[in-house]
Design an enzyme around this catalytic site. Structure first.
Site, PDB file in Angstrom:
ATOM      1  N   TYR A 437       2.611   1.893  -0.853  1.00  0.00           N
ATOM      2  CA  TYR A 437       3.642   0.543  -0.713  1.00  0.00           C
ATOM      3  C   TYR A 437       5.002   0.624  -0.498  1.00  0.00           C
ATOM      4  O   TYR A 437       5.219   1.830  -0.205  1.00  0.00           O
ATOM      5  CB  TYR A 437       3.152  -0.338  -1.989  1.00  0.00           C
ATOM      6  CG  TYR A 437       3.848   0.029  -3.369  1.00  0.00           C
ATOM      7  CD1 TYR A 437       4.732   1.168  -3.579  1.00  0.00           C
ATOM      8  CD2 TYR A 437       3.441  -0.611  -4.554  1.00  0.00           C
ATOM      9  CE1 TYR A 437       5.389   1.378  -4.938  1.00  0.00           C
ATOM     10  CE2 TYR A 437       3.627  -0.322  -5.863  1.00  0.00           C
ATOM     11  CZ  TYR A 437       4.900   0.726  -5.844  1.00  0.00           C
ATOM     12  OH  TYR A 437       4.979   1.166  -7.185  1.00  0.00           O
ATOM     13  N   GLU A 438       5.800  -0.258   0.074  1.00  0.00           N
ATOM     14  CA  GLU A 438       6.906   0.165   0.515  1.00  0.00           C
ATOM     15  C   GLU A 438       6.967   0.933   1.991  1.00  0.00           C
ATOM     16  O   GLU A 438       7.957   1.791   2.213  1.00  0.00           O
ATOM     17  CB  GLU A 438       8.083   0.670  -0.304  1.00  0.00           C
ATOM     18  CG  GLU A 438       8.420  -0.313  -1.362  1.00  0.00           C
ATOM     19  CD  GLU A 438       9.017  -1.473  -0.785  1.00  0.00           C
ATOM     20  OE1 GLU A 438       9.715  -1.643   0.167  1.00  0.00           O
ATOM     21  OE2 GLU A 438       9.226  -2.603  -1.541  1.00  0.00           O
TER      22      GLU A 438
END
Lengths: 593, 593
Positions: A437-438
């Site tokens: 994620y990110e």
């Protein structure tokens, strides 16, 4: 179960490697000196160890649940969050103007590390709120700031980031959510967003969603994305909460880890349109997201360091407690397994990576502080460039290492590590999201190759290598055995990094696929070398201060040398893969898989 | 969800690298030629893909459960196991004398690989039965063989291995279970055993436990351990099942993965003593276990290759199906992510490791066949030595790589990989046990350093290096670009392995802790180099046969070169860690962690 914030190593990295005194000397940070740092970190350590850390196992066993559109968070989370807001912890890094405490990033960072180590699942909520605050401060109108930022900084309300849609993961160009302008200047937002961390929960009275969507007639691709603020409950001009907005949680995901953190599917506009307010200007949403993203990506890197440290602490305790087999040098009976060479090797591997990445991350935090607060523009600009180069390294390298280190944490526990009750496996499961994620590791790697190395023709990378060469001179001047071992490994690493940078700069335009096939290895190489550089600097300090605290500094010295001999030695092979392997990857036609 | 056995690559490794025709020429194996191999492998592939593979996800969601001393296996497992026994699959490798099919290990191995790829949890039951059969064949009396081996080979009954106790994991010297001799020649067995795979279940009518325990007056440590056969239900002389023996399942574990496989705590002798029969002679249990263990450890290595291949197949399908972002070379819209350089790199990394470890494991299987069946003693002895050197490599290296490769499988799926419904995460969780059971990676590493390298002063290792040097000559004689790239990497790898062997042989006695601190890196180095050697041999064959099947052989060629440039390049760094790092690990006092 227990977690103790490693205050001594944190302060060491802040003072000796990241230059806390220089940060305290920056305009606006005069009040934030070592004493203040120690005080806030001690309080934070107490809160994290006493209130948050004990919730982590329970949150995994009895995770957040979903029923009839509502999410009930894991046992104790709501109460701990209330204490978190009462302590003012959400505001540590945010401007005093809106009720924050205005700490430098260098001092806020260890506080954030502790919170993540205590519970990744818990700390995600404040982390996302930080992102929302940052976006509003960067691009929001005075009106939006006035209405929303204070309540977010106090923690009374929490924030979310709504980027992903089923067809648009890493590819934000594919975002399809729409926003229709209304006569009163607001918008009606429509669309489905997935993977929304704390998109629905019961810990705060309101949730402020920041949502990427397209306005009518917007250009295709990423240049047609705008950013909107969509509150869960409408907010009156006086700040009073009103009716429910048209945004609904449809379900939450059943995940490998971070189970206490609810990951929501949010539906906007099924009842006629969710009321939203544009943040900044239309079609500039991606630009704002990128500004916030540096902060969010840095924070995810800190999650990696945090969970690896927690797994390390747990593994050390187990290795002391568990007696098994005789000592290799002879013993009357079974000894603690920490005496066995491979257990030591595993623990040192974990320790070396945690200390190395922590040091690099804190150095990056100090660069960010100087980038925002230094008196002269050139210093600000140079520090900003260094910070931007380091963010994908902190995010990509520290998270990749966290997966490996939490896996070693399981391994130290042997068969017990595979039993869920032991808790080692939870860190392994929790950590596995961090490289995704990110922005996945590949996205970080493409960022460091494209925007951070090719664009400036390797200028920042080469400047860092030049600084490493200075450290090599210091090591050489000492001439003792430890320093010479470090010198040998660091030089080998630095030369490997220089080779890779040259290869990328020379071929990035003409053979992009060949170069980008080596992007992740380049990111790893840079991580290995820059963290090794910090460990080399740490070794020099440790030798100087050895007698002031022998236990701490001897351990630091040995850990640094271990890093040199067991981690920096990977650098040459990585550089070979980057320079030799890309074309081969390229040759493999997709039908051949 | 779908799994297809990679028959073409399996047959390639068997014929071109492991020498199937030589195995078929061994005395006793004349009937087992290529046609027979193909026929049995096709049937096995059909059974594994059609019957077992579809149960894998359900077995994870709805795992084996425990109630009132009984275990109910996951949905469909009982029925699939019945088909497994009806097909005669348990007997593939076992002697025709007891109803088996007597196949060479080289042909049985791909069948076992497929079964594990279809479901690690399912395949564990037959794997443990194999171990019990092996132990009885090696050391059991004619009486025990007559009563038990046929029913185990038919799969009517299943077997278990009972080594571990709460205080005795890797350290079998600490085993405390006891066995009291009875007047009739049997024993009464008492004790608690943990981590017993399929220690209780409902798929077969009886379970034959092989149990390590001590007789009264036995020497301390591993020299006082005996092996006992303890049936779950008593067996009459006519083979009829009788009363329940005094062994009870107390609970099963809640594990990170392989959830459909019940891991039992077994209590022996709470009602006066479980009836047991000594296998072989008293106090020689460990010796018998070691003989079986080579087979069991090899099988766990195959589990690693199997689950990595299954994860690879899943990742390839996802990467073809998922469209995201434009092509780096330009495209009208999003392309399948398999076009993106880093996705290709991840898939090639998985593929190269699977093909390399498969080839090495099959070569080891052929050595085992020659060790047992070659006409002259010297050939048998030499092959046995090679097989024993390779077993810890296959077990240790293939399982360590399986954790990394299944992690890459998650990464290819991006955010979807972290959602349990997708299934990629299950392979990651399932694989994580493989570096732990049947001897952790450190145990394998200590084995290859101590028994397999120090004891013969590196003779087998050096003989393998000499063979690698011959392959280097072949590569050099070709002189083309691919062969020269491989030559360069292989030579670098072989030299690194020679350095490590020399270091170990020179210092193993005088500085054992320093040498053993590098044991796991030595195991990895040997794995990297020997699998690379197989990929080099594969490259030579691929060039010769290119036109006979361009798709297969071009892919093989590129995969081999990728292995050279991206995996073999790790060898030098590993050798440096082994030769330089051990003393540093040693310096770290345990209080300093």
């Amino acid at each position: 179960m227990n977690y103790q914030a490693p205050l001594q190593d944190m302060l060491f990295a802040m003072q000796e490697l990241a230059g806390l005194s220089s940060v305290s000397a920056l305009p606006g940070f005069e009040d934030y000196d070592l004493d203040t740092a120690q005080a806030v970190m001690q309080e934070s350590a107490k809160f994290c160890a006493g209130v948050v850390a004990p919730l982590n196992v329970g949150g995994d066993k009895d995770p957040s649940s979903f029923k009839d559109g509502a999410v009930t968070t894991a046992p104790g989370f709501k109460e701990a969050y209330a204490q978190f807001t009462q302590g003012g912890w959400q505001g540590v890094i945010h401007p005093t103007e809106f009720g924050g405490q205005g700490f430098p990033k260098l001092i806020a960072t260890p506080c954030i590390e502790m919170l993540h180590a205590a519970s990744l699942s818990f700390a995600l909520c404040p982390m996302l709120t930080d992102g929302a605050i940052e976006a509003l401060l960067v691009a929001g109108s005075d009106e939006l700031k006035r209405k929303f930022v204070g309540k977010l900084i106090s923690g009374q309300w929490t924030g979310t980031m709504n980027l992903t849609e089923p067809q648009a993961g890493s590819d934000l160009a594919a975002v399809r959510s729409t926003a229709q302008p209304q006569a009163d200047g607001s918008y009606k937002v429509f669309g489905t967003k997935i993977f929304i961390t704390y998109g629905e929960h019961d810990m705060a009275e309101n949730i402020i969603h920041l949502v990427l969507a397209r306005v009518p007639g917007a250009p295709e691709g990423v240049k047609g994305i705008s950013l909107f603020l969509v509150p869960k409950l409408m907010v009156g001009d006086d700040g009073a909460l009103g009716a429910r907005n048209d945004v609904a949680c449809v379900s939450i995901e059943h995940k490998l880890g971070i189970k206490a953190s609810p990951t929501a599917v949010l539906q906007f506009g099924d009842q006629g349109g969710a009321v939203g307010y544009v943040v900044g200007q239309e079609n500039r949403g991606l630009e704002y997201m990128f500004i916030m993203m540096n902060a969010a990506r840095f924070a995810v890197g800190m999650q990696g360091i945090a969970v690896a440290d927690r797994a390390y602490q747990k593994a050390v305790r187990f290795a002391h407690d568990r007696a098994q087999s005789r000592d290799l040098a002879g013993s009357d009976g079974p000894v603690s397994i920490i005496n066995h060479p491979d257990v030591k090797r595993m623990l040192l591997t974990m320790r070396a990576h945690v200390e190395g990445t922590r040091a690099l991350a804190y150095v990056a935090a100090a660069a960010s502080d100087a980038a925002h607060h230094a008196a002269d523009e050139l210093t600000r600009k140079n520090n900003q460039a260094v910070y931007e180069y380091l963010v994908p390294v902190v995010k990509g390298f520290a998270t990749e290492m966290s997966v490996e280190m939490t896996s070693l944490g399981v391994q130290v526990h042997g068969g017990m590590g595979y039993i869920e009750e032991t808790g080692a496996a939870q860190h392994f499961r929790d950590a596995r999201i961090l490289t995704i994620y990110e922005g996945t590791t590949a996205i970080q790697a493409n960022d460091i190759v494209g925007r951070k190395t090719l664009r400036d023709k390797g200028a920042v990378a080469k400047a860092l290598c030049a600084q490493i060469a200075l450290t090599e001179q210091d090591l050489s001047a000492r001439g003792n055995d430890d320093c010479m071992a470090m010198l040998n490994a660091l030089k080998q690493g630095r030369l490997a990094m220089e080779d890779a940078v040259e290869f990328i700069v020379a071929n990035g335009k003409s053979q992009p696929k060949t170069v980008y096939a080596g992007a992740v290895n380049y990111l790893k190489l840079v991580g290995v070398v820059l963290c090794g550089w910090q460990m080399a600097r740490a070794m020099l300090v440790a030798q100087d201060k050895l007698e002031s605290d022998p236990a701490f500094f001897v351990a630091k010295l040995i850990t640094a040398r271990f890093y040199a001999e067991s981690v920096l030695t990977q650098a040459t092979g990585l550089a070979q893969s980057i320079c030799l392997g890309g074309n081969t990857t390229n040759r493999m036609a997709i039908e051949l898989f």
